[in-house]
Design an enzyme around this catalytic site. Sequence first.
Site, short mmCIF file in Angstrom:
data_model
loop_
_atom_site.label_atom_id
_atom_site.label_comp_id
_atom_site.label_asym_id
_atom_site.label_seq_id
_atom_site.Cartn_x
_atom_site.Cartn_y
_atom_site.Cartn_z
N HIS A 270 0.87 -1.19 0.00
CA HIS A 270 0.00 0.00 0.00
C HIS A 270 0.90 1.23 0.00
O HIS A 270 1.87 1.29 0.75
CB HIS A 270 -0.90 -0.01 1.24
N GLU B 239 -6.69 5.45 1.92
CA GLU B 239 -6.78 5.99 0.55
C GLU B 239 -7.87 7.07 0.46
O GLU B 239 -7.86 7.90 -0.45
CB GLU B 239 -7.12 4.83 -0.39
N ARG C 273 -6.58 10.62 0.03
CA ARG C 273 -6.34 11.04 -1.36
C ARG C 273 -7.65 11.11 -2.13
O ARG C 273 -7.86 11.99 -2.96
CB ARG C 273 -5.36 10.08 -2.04
N ARG D 285 -2.71 1.10 -6.78
CA ARG D 285 -1.77 1.06 -5.65
C ARG D 285 -0.38 0.63 -6.07
O ARG D 285 0.62 1.15 -5.55
CB ARG D 285 -2.29 0.12 -4.58
N HIS E 77 0.48 -5.00 2.57
CA HIS E 77 -0.90 -4.66 2.92
C HIS E 77 -1.90 -5.79 2.68
O HIS E 77 -2.75 -6.06 3.51
CB HIS E 77 -1.31 -3.44 2.10
N HIS E 78 -1.80 -6.45 1.54
CA HIS E 78 -2.85 -7.41 1.19
C HIS E 78 -2.26 -8.54 0.38
O HIS E 78 -1.48 -8.30 -0.55
CB HIS E 78 -3.93 -6.69 0.36
N GLU F 145 -9.89 -12.98 2.21
CA GLU F 145 -8.48 -12.87 1.86
C GLU F 145 -7.77 -14.23 1.84
O GLU F 145 -6.68 -14.36 1.28
CB GLU F 145 -7.77 -11.89 2.80
N ARG G 142 -4.91 -5.40 -6.22
CA ARG G 142 -6.27 -5.17 -5.75
C ARG G 142 -6.60 -3.68 -5.77
O ARG G 142 -5.81 -2.85 -5.38
CB ARG G 142 -6.41 -5.69 -4.31
C1 LIG Z 1 -5.07 -1.32 7.71
C2 LIG Z 1 -5.96 -1.96 6.68
C3 LIG Z 1 -6.94 -1.20 6.03
C4 LIG Z 1 -7.74 -1.78 5.05
N1 LIG Z 1 -8.74 -1.04 4.46
C5 LIG Z 1 -9.53 -1.61 3.53
C6 LIG Z 1 -10.63 -0.90 2.94
O1 LIG Z 1 -10.93 0.23 3.29
N2 LIG Z 1 -11.35 -1.52 1.98
C7 LIG Z 1 -11.10 -2.79 1.56
O2 LIG Z 1 -11.79 -3.29 0.68
N3 LIG Z 1 -10.10 -3.50 2.14
C8 LIG Z 1 -9.34 -2.96 3.12
N4 LIG Z 1 -8.33 -3.69 3.69
C9 LIG Z 1 -8.24 -5.12 3.38
C10 LIG Z 1 -9.35 -5.86 4.11
O3 LIG Z 1 -9.54 -5.28 5.38
C11 LIG Z 1 -9.04 -7.35 4.29
O4 LIG Z 1 -8.63 -7.92 3.08
C12 LIG Z 1 -10.28 -8.08 4.77
O5 LIG Z 1 -10.82 -7.42 5.90
C13 LIG Z 1 -9.97 -9.52 5.11
O6 LIG Z 1 -11.14 -10.08 5.67
P1 LIG Z 1 -11.18 -11.61 6.02
O7 LIG Z 1 -12.46 -11.87 6.72
O8 LIG Z 1 -10.84 -12.42 4.84
O9 LIG Z 1 -9.94 -11.79 7.04
P2 LIG Z 1 -9.73 -11.11 8.45
O10 LIG Z 1 -10.62 -9.95 8.66
O11 LIG Z 1 -8.27 -10.89 8.60
O12 LIG Z 1 -10.22 -12.23 9.46
C14 LIG Z 1 -9.59 -13.49 9.51
C15 LIG Z 1 -9.72 -14.01 10.93
O13 LIG Z 1 -9.29 -15.37 10.98
C16 LIG Z 1 -8.59 -15.57 12.19
N5 LIG Z 1 -7.74 -16.75 12.07
C17 LIG Z 1 -6.60 -16.88 11.33
N6 LIG Z 1 -6.09 -18.12 11.47
C18 LIG Z 1 -6.92 -18.79 12.31
C19 LIG Z 1 -6.91 -20.11 12.86
N7 LIG Z 1 -5.93 -20.98 12.59
N8 LIG Z 1 -7.90 -20.48 13.71
C20 LIG Z 1 -8.90 -19.60 14.04
N9 LIG Z 1 -8.93 -18.32 13.55
C21 LIG Z 1 -7.97 -17.93 12.70
C22 LIG Z 1 -7.81 -14.28 12.36
O14 LIG Z 1 -7.38 -14.08 13.68
C23 LIG Z 1 -8.84 -13.24 11.90
O15 LIG Z 1 -9.63 -12.75 12.96
C24 LIG Z 1 -7.55 -3.14 4.69
C25 LIG Z 1 -6.57 -3.90 5.34
C26 LIG Z 1 -5.78 -3.33 6.33
C27 LIG Z 1 -4.74 -4.18 7.02
#
Ligand SMILES: Cc1cc2nc3c(=O)[nH]c(=O)nc-3n(C[C@H](O)[C@H](O)[C@H](O)COP(=O)(O)OP(=O)(O)OC[C@H]3O[C@@H](n4cnc5c(N)ncnc54)[C@H](O)[C@@H]3O)c2cc1C
Length: 498
Positions: free
Chosen positions: A293, A306, A309, A330, A433-434, A463, A473
Amino acid sequence: MKFVCKIMKSVLIMCLVLSSIVGSLNVSAQDSETDAETGASEVTADFTHPDDLAESYDVIVIGAGGGGMAAAIAAKDAGSNVAIFEKMPILGGNTLKSSAGMNASESKFQEAEGIEDSNELFFEETMAGGHDTNDEELVHYLVDNSASAIEWLDSMGITLSSITTTGGMSVPRAHRPEAGSAIGGYLVDGLQRNVFEREIPTFVNANVTEILEEDGVVTGVQVNIEGNEHQVNAKAVIIATGGFGGNLEMVTDNNPDLEGFVTTNHEGATGDGLVMAQEVGAQLVDMDQIQIHPTVEQETSYLITEAVRGEGAILVNKEGERFFNELDTRDAVSQAILSQTDSSAYVIFDQALRGRVKAIDQYEKMGLVKVGDTIEELATTIELDPEVLSQTLSIWNDSVANGTDDNFARTTGMEIALEEAPFYAIKIAPGIHHTMGGLKINTNAQVLNEADEAITGLYAAGEASGGVHGSNRIGGNAIADIIIFGRQAGEQSALFVN
Ligand SMILES: Cc1cc2nc3c(=O)[nH]c(=O)nc-3n(C[C@H](O)[C@H](O)[C@H](O)COP(=O)(O)OP(=O)(O)OC[C@H]3O[C@@H](n4cnc5c(N)ncnc54)[C@H](O)[C@@H]3O)c2cc1C
């Protein structure tokens, strides 16, 4: 017996204390700061006591970020008996940190604001952002179901009615809460509330270590809950463990060029789901495609959204000059920053913009923001040439007035000039970041093996999966991905088990 931890506003602090008492896992300070940043309001945590663990469930969801909670809600609403295992002491994962918004086209909120958009345009821009390496079928599913996902969230009291722009989009498409604030805390609060309202068993400090299978059919998981090992049966398992951006070893194993970069990710983003699924034959795609990022404060690894911006901020280099279209994709903006003096830049904005992006209050609390009553004073504070910075701002404001950026062809986020004192700067450089790669899935969110066949009973969303974003992305597409494919994984797994 319920393990109830009911608190208002201070839930994260309470759970941090709780986690240090129960040992094992912890959560970073940035997570609790993100809660402050996003204004997550009244969080009520209502986790299930380990004694209440059943021997089997219809569906087990691994991970309680946005993808996992969306999946669990959809599976429950489709009539299945579902449980969630989350390895951290709180729910939310990287979703809690998300800031800019969730992309959707042809949404009712875009229509209300008179924004002309189409699923086809959203598809084209997502493919262009990913340099046409995205899985087209997954992208079609994403864009075609984006407006209904916004409606689905709205029907659960999660209303994303304020819309902004992120890099690589030609129209405002990133939906966020009404107040114009960051999305993460609000979304996680809302999903968590819906999980608890449905009485979905939710175990925290529950680290899933293995997916169990017999003769190619998934049969459950091995999970360690607060130090105790359990085998739990299930007819379907949904992997919603997120990416591996918090696992720097796995990052550099897959892309050695990223050695030395900071990460914006939470500490639970370790790629567990990918490793576990591979052990039962899952196929991985695009593993070397890891997004950096462009705007990350380097001392704290804190992401500068973002949306700053998107609302009109510019980037200047150490020489005080703009050097690129700030709202290009990005990957392009990151590379442009890396080729400037010291491989860094400043995000520059004014008082009026500050009022449009609430997250900036948090950046200021953290001491990331430098201020000056005039452009020249700001330049002196951050050790740039005052004359050059002043000239840069003046040229930019002329571009805004004319609606054309002759120097860098920026076309979005240039509705409002930067002219209201005081003026602000945040020093940034790119950070990990991703992770765009992950488990190969089909549009039913089924995990595929090396022969592209679905592994019976195994689903993935968010993700942890790969293919939607290709090699780059677009901002706002990850939250769309986790909600749309999380919902689909929940519905499809419920269909499978019923
Ligand atoms: C700072 C930041 C800002 C962002 N802003 C944006 C945005 O504005 N818009 C956008 O589209 N994307 C954004 N992203 C990307 C987006 O937030 C993530 O890609 C998305 O939230 C991932 O969601 P998820 O449910 O797949 O995973 P997560 O939200 O990461 O959840 C996965 C969960 O699984 C748990 N887990 C992992 N392994 C295990 C295991 N072995 N056993 C049990 N639990 C486990 C983890 O602890 C976690 O709680 C941002 C990312 C970051 C880091």
